[in-house]
Design a protein around this motif. Sequence first.
Motif, PDB file in Angstrom:
ATOM      1  N   VAL A   1       0.809  -1.171  -0.085  1.00 28.19           N
ATOM      2  CA  VAL A   1      -0.156   0.047   0.035  1.00 28.19           C
ATOM      3  C   VAL A   1       0.720   1.409  -0.036  1.00 28.19           C
ATOM      4  CG1 VAL A   1      -1.805   1.462   1.204  1.00 28.19           C
ATOM      5  CG2 VAL A   1      -1.633  -1.114   1.274  1.00 28.19           C
TER       6      VAL A   1
ATOM      7  N   THR B   1       1.063   5.376   0.404  1.00 24.62           N
ATOM      8  CA  THR B   1       0.331   6.224   1.094  1.00 24.62           C
ATOM      9  C   THR B   1       0.636   7.498   0.722  1.00 24.62           C
ATOM     10  OG1 THR B   1      -0.055   4.796   3.016  1.00 24.62           O
ATOM     11  CG2 THR B   1      -0.597   7.105   3.315  1.00 24.62           C
TER      12      THR B   1
ATOM     13  N   PRO C   1      -4.573   6.388   0.406  1.00 26.60           N
ATOM     14  CA  PRO C   1      -3.949   5.000   0.209  1.00 26.60           C
ATOM     15  C   PRO C   1      -4.137   4.604  -1.286  1.00 26.60           C
ATOM     16  CG  PRO C   1      -6.086   4.356   1.365  1.00 26.60           C
ATOM     17  CD  PRO C   1      -5.860   6.143   1.187  1.00 26.60           C
TER      18      PRO C   1
ATOM     19  N   THR D   1      -3.629   0.943  -3.252  1.00 23.17           N
ATOM     20  CA  THR D   1      -3.249  -0.445  -3.059  1.00 23.17           C
ATOM     21  C   THR D   1      -2.817  -1.046  -4.294  1.00 23.17           C
ATOM     22  OG1 THR D   1      -4.911  -0.320  -1.407  1.00 23.17           O
ATOM     23  CG2 THR D   1      -4.369  -2.648  -2.351  1.00 23.17           C
TER      24      THR D   1
END
Length: 161
Positions: free
Chosen positions: A45, A47, A92, A94
């Motif tokens: 992930v 960020t 986020p 992903t």
Amino acid sequence: MPSFDVVSEVDKHEAQNAVDQANRELERRYDFKGVHASFELKEGVITLTANEEFQIEQMKPMLETCLIKRGIKITCLEYGDLRGAGKQVKMPATMKEGIDKELGKKMVKMVKEAKMKVQAAIQGDSIRVTGKKRDDLQEVMQLWKSSDEILLPLEFKNFKD
């Protein structure tokens, strides 16, 4: 009989290099001077952190450019919702890995519709393709690479003769 496995995974080392490169680009950008903005990669992930929502929107293309330069398809990125307000906003992103059942069924169906002399079987988050000739297997690889329906990055592993 020749066979190979198809998986969808992102090279974690290259992803980390792309995030580091994007952070360096943030430091050099004039419109981000004095702004606390960063990219951070943890467990698949990424960020994005910034002071304002519009800065996050400006950071997305920077990240995507760095990923493309490192050979990672940006179609594997799935952006989440903005979190936080006030001084910091986070989003986020992903990185999807693995072939889900729906996509796996679609890929097997493509092979069957092309009437190739191979068998494709879904095995968890990968697909195993077996055939009598190596050329048939390579045709399947080309079919999937040229398809517009498959958006995830595919890797062909365990090629056995």
